[in-house]
Design a protein around this motif. Structure first.
Motif: not given
Length: 461
Positions: A79, A120, A81, A77, A125
């Motif tokens: 930016y 990310a 991951g 959780h 993400k």
């Protein structure tokens, strides 16, 4: 392969400021930060909840480097991951350098350009088009480019592409399945529905491809060349548009020996105005070079403004008409605005009756008369309807190229379907179209492509 080391970089601009933010990312980011952070409440970062901020000091042995705020974001959780730590310290370049060097000596390495966003992407993400939108968002310098980048970063473009790709993939699977039953001559894919899908995909692709014309000018600004005879007020007009004394203004003909460029934003759209050397016959070698550059700038511009001195229209009318027609004939596809300057010293009716041109405006750059009408006219040349309607707009040349290739493959599939080609031949072109769709979102990628994209990012993002 996913990286497993921990990276660090300055996430704010370099130089002195009130604060600076240093960012760490990697599975050991919190552990490494914990070793050099002393909380004022004696807390260990590793025992704290994600998305919390803690006050304390960064220390190098007995030496206190700075009082800081440390934010922790636990993977996935975050930016990137991964585990992420952001250190807000005082903005002294010395403090920034000391903290970075401390962590480099204790398990971190310097991040490459764009490596946080690359991680990310690698950790799922962001898809590739969203990652590229991050760079566009950072570079946005007007409302329109900001709006387009935000929409793309939130997945508007990639969502549309992924929906088309999934529908095409479903049909491709059925056609591939038919190949396994070739001897039984069965059809699992409804050819009429498949043709409808291809037509729909073709329409969407054409709309996205056409939007690049708008997206490109939104992203890069619209180059506007201001041309005309010497001493008609081109530099005064530039100053009036920019509301500052950017160009030299004098009564001496040929004052502008080189092109002068500056940018301004009109209703959220960026325009790049180019004040050029005057167009006239001259034996001055330096001025001749400037005039040659004028025509080069017209070639590069998307809009051309031809300016003439209305106060001397009677004696120069034939020359003015010849120059207007010369520009129109040489550049027939470029929008041409004709401005009669110094209209406060001229007969407006005579000019209107003599020049039957659609885009004729009467202005006085020195008196600031008609400048707002000029700005309105410039906006008419930009099709911002798609932007106002919040439609997907393509701004990235890599995406544009992939869309063109995908459209070519879809049209090959359509032709093959109408010609009754066998499923195995159709499948080849479908796979090619799927490949180009995947290039946009990053489902198809390679190290060279990723290197080219993320090399353009700033360090720390």
């Amino acid at each position: 392969m996913l990286p497993n080391d921990t990276i660090i970089a300055l996430a704010t601009p370099s130089g002195a400021g009130a604060i600076a933010v240093l960012r760490l990312s990697g599975k050991d980011a919190i552990r490494i930060a914990d070793e050099k952070f002393r909380s004022v409440k004696g807390k260990k970062l590793s025992g704290q909840k994600s998305h919390t901020i803690h006050l304390g000091h960064i220390t190098d042995g007995p030496k206190v480097l700075d009082e800081v705020l440390v934010s922790i974001f636990k993977g996935p959780h975050s930016y990137t991951g991964e585990n992420v730590v952001e250190i807000s310290c005082h903005g002294s370049p010395y403090i920034q350098r000391e903290i970075i060097q401390l962590f480099l000596r204790n398990g971190c390495r310097m991040a490459n350009a764009g490596e946080f966003t690359l991680r990310a992407f690698l950790n799922g993400k962001l898809d590739l088009s969203q990652a590229e939108a991050v760079a566009d968002l950072i570079a946005s310098d007007n409302e329109a480019s900001h709006q387009v980048a935000i929409q793309q970063m939130r997945g508007g473009f990639s969502g549309e592409i992924e929906k088309l790709r999934q529908e095409l993939l479903d049909f491709a699977s059925l056609i591939e399945l038919e190949l396994d039953f070739a001897e039984e001559d069965v059809e699992f894919a409804d050819r009429s529905r498949f043709e409808e899908l291809l037509q729909r995909i073709e329409l969407v692709l054409k709309r996205l491809i056409d939007s690049f014309a708008v997206g490109n000018v939104i992203k890069n600004g619209i180059p506007v060349a201001i041309v005309g005879a010497p001493n008609v007020g081109k530099s005064t007009l530039l100053n009036a548009l920019l509301n500052e004394e950017r160009a030299i203004v004098s009564d001496i003909a040929g004052t502008t020996r080189d092109t002068i460029e500056d940018e301004m934003v009109i209703s959220g759209i960026g325009f790049r105005f180019i004040d050029t050397a005057g167009i006239r016959e001259t034996e001055d070698v330096v001025e001749s070079i400037g005039i040659k550059k004028t025509f080069e700038k017209i070639t590069q511009a998307q809009v051309v403004i031809y300016l003439f001195d209305a106060s001397h229209f009677a004696e120069n009318s034939k020359t003015i008409i010849v120059e207007i027609e010369k520009i129109k004939n040489k550049f027939p596809q470029k929008p041409l605005l004709i401005l009669a300057n110094k209209i406060d010293l001229a007969d407006a009716d005579q000019i209107k009756n003599s020049l039957d041109y659609e885009n004729l405006l009467l202005i006085s750059a020195r008196e600031n008369t008609g400048i707002d009408s000029l700005k309105d006219k410039l906006l008419e040349f930009v099709n911002t309807g798609a932007l106002r309607n919040n439609e997907t707009i393509v701004t990235n040349s890599r995406h544009y190229d992939a869309l063109l290739k995908a459209l070519g493959d879809i049209q090959k599939v359509q032709h093959g379907l109408q010609s009754g080609l066998s499923g195995d031949l159709l499948a080849i072109d479908i796979r090619e179209a799927l490949y180009h769709f995947g290039e946009i979102t990053g489902q198809v990628t390679n190290d060279e492509l990723l290197g080219n994209i993320f090399a353009n990012f700033c360090i720390g993002k």
